[in-house]
Design an enzyme around this catalytic site. Structure first.
Site, mmCIF file in Angstrom:
data_model
loop_
_atom_site.group_PDB
_atom_site.id
_atom_site.type_symbol
_atom_site.label_atom_id
_atom_site.label_comp_id
_atom_site.label_asym_id
_atom_site.label_seq_id
_atom_site.Cartn_x
_atom_site.Cartn_y
_atom_site.Cartn_z
ATOM 1 N N HIS A 41 0.850 -1.190 0.000
ATOM 2 C CA HIS A 41 0.000 0.000 0.000
ATOM 3 C C HIS A 41 0.898 1.257 0.000
ATOM 4 O O HIS A 41 1.825 1.357 0.800
ATOM 5 C CB HIS A 41 -0.925 0.012 1.222
ATOM 6 C CG HIS A 41 -2.009 1.028 1.072
ATOM 7 N ND1 HIS A 41 -1.787 2.374 1.281
ATOM 8 C CD2 HIS A 41 -3.296 0.914 0.682
ATOM 9 C CE1 HIS A 41 -2.909 3.029 1.027
ATOM 10 N NE2 HIS A 41 -3.832 2.162 0.669
ATOM 11 N N ASP A 70 -7.692 3.874 4.390
ATOM 12 C CA ASP A 70 -7.821 3.650 2.951
ATOM 13 C C ASP A 70 -7.948 2.158 2.633
ATOM 14 O O ASP A 70 -8.745 1.751 1.784
ATOM 15 C CB ASP A 70 -6.619 4.255 2.219
ATOM 16 C CG ASP A 70 -6.881 4.351 0.733
ATOM 17 O OD1 ASP A 70 -7.809 5.090 0.346
ATOM 18 O OD2 ASP A 70 -6.195 3.655 -0.039
#
Ligand code: FES
Length: 414
Positions: free
Chosen positions: A198, A351
């Site tokens: 990520h 997120d």
């Protein structure tokens, strides 16, 4: 938090926030309401006090998902009891206990507050800590979320990089919990098993490194060696095909890209246990060897731990940065902090979960694929269990990620 997390989509998210206020008022009010979505945070945990050390070691040494020993039923308890006093001393040297529960709770609280703001339709969100070797255990977390009557449960590994010994072991504990009892039909389960690549994870590690680079003199700063360090793994597990080494390497590569500096870097491995061969080079050996090569300015970066615990506070800070570095003649060594409750890290967690809730696969094909040389019936049944436990849910379109997300799972469905 709201302004930094959602700034690129502020108008849209402001509208959502207003909508949420109409029904829920504030995050505090939401806490009092029945939670709708559970975020189950899996990790190994650490002893809160020295009285928990013996049982903690016993559970690790008898967990065949974590470590495989000959005659484990006898050897495991023997090793645990032999090591208890020595490990208790280490915990006393870092203040008497592990801070991992404190950090996991902080991360969970900040994450769920942030999710409440960004995804009102799945709010209220509530985090549940599910540790493998100390309370609160996996069973406690699942008992609680069932009692709370949640509609959705996201099983969220707090190990960014997947290993069959860590995340795999925690997931097997969930499968064990539901063996012999019925799975609640009113809860939709899904899983986030890894998130090594990520972009915001790389960003927080880069920020942690920059903080420490400032401590070096200007004339050496560009030459400081960045030594990424992660928990090692038995070579047997590597040869079986465990994905952990390459996922850790992926986080390292992303962090160096994000850092955009010319400093040299290497990935080394720490915390080996027992006589069998593990993944090398070991962190302490690397510090000594680099000192001999004349590289005497070093930053250690724990790249696979998201919060401080014994391996950072004792092994890295006391044993390596103090004892080993001094003996080796290192001029200046620093240790980058773990992400803990850094705002960028909370943004990363938000997120990852929000993207998953919006349209993630219920369970990734990467997880469902076994290691090429795995012959474990336990792995086979666990994967079959999660294939049936985790059900697809219709995509929601409320949350728009503020950054391109590259998570090592399935492509997002549209
Ligand atoms: Fe990796 Fe079984 S050891 S799937």
């Amino acid at each position: 938090m709201f302004s930094s997390l959602c700034r690129t989509h502020a108008p849209r998210l402001n509208r959502m926030f207003v909508a949420k206020q109409t029904t829920c008022q504030t995050p505090e009010d939401q806490c009092k309401q029945k939670p709708k979505t559970a975020i189950v945070m899996l990790n190994m945990g650490g002893p809160q006090n020295i009285d928990q050390v013996g049982d903690y070691l016993l559970r690790i040494m008898t967990d065949r998902d974590m470590i495989q020993l000959p005659i484990q039923g006898k050897l495991g308890p023997w090793i645990a009891s032999r090591r208890t006093e020595e490990v208790q001393k280490k915990y006393l040297e870092i203040g008497g206990g592990s801070p991992i529960l404190k950090w996991t709770n902080s991360q969970g609280t900040l994450l769920t507050e942030s999710l409440d703001r960004c995804l009102p339709e799945t709010a209220p969100h509530k985090h549940y800590v599910a540790f493998r070797y100390v309370p609160p255990f996996t069973n406690d977390a699942f008992d609680e979320l069932e009692r709370d009557g949640v509609e959705r449960a996201v099983i969220f590994s707090q190990y960014p990089q997947y290993s069959c010994a860590t995340t795999g072991s925690s997931l097997n504990a969930i499968a064990d919990f539901y063996r012999g009892r019925s799975i609640p039909k009113n809860i939709k389960f899904s899983m986030i098993d890894r998130w090594a690549t990520h972009p915001l994870l790389a960003k927080v590690f880069a920020e942690r490194i920059r903080e420490k680079l400032l401590a070096f003199d200007d004339d050496v700063r560009d030459d400081v060696l960045i030594l990424f360090t992660a928990h090692s793994l038995p070579l047997k597990a590597v040869s079986r095909g465990d994905t952990y080494p390459h996922e850790v390497a992926a986080t390292v590569a992303n962090t160096m890209i994000e850092l955009n500096l010319k400093n040299p870097h290497r990935l080394v491995w720490q915390s080996k246990v027992g006589p069998l061969p593990w993944l090398q080079p070991y962190t302490d050996d690397a510090i000594k060897a680099y000192a001999k090569q004349g590289k005497r300015h070093i930053i250690l970066v724990p790249i696979a731990f998201v919060n401080e615990h014994i391996e950072t506070l004792h092994e890295l800070d006391i044993e390596y940065c103090h004892d080993v570095a001094k003996e080796a003649g290192i001029v200046h060594i620093e240790r980058a902090s773990t992400p803990n409750a850094h705002p960028t890290f909370i943004q990363a967690l938000t997120d990852i979960v929000a993207t998953h809730l919006r349209c993630g696969p219920a369970v990734s094909k990467q997880f469902l694929t076994r290691c090429p040389h795995c012959v474990s019936q336990r792995c086979h049944s666990s994967k079959e269990f999660f294939k049936s436990l985790c059900s697809e849910v219709p995509c929601r379109d409320t949350y728009i990620p503020s950054i391109p997300t590259i998570v090592m799972t399935e492509p997002t469905k549209t």
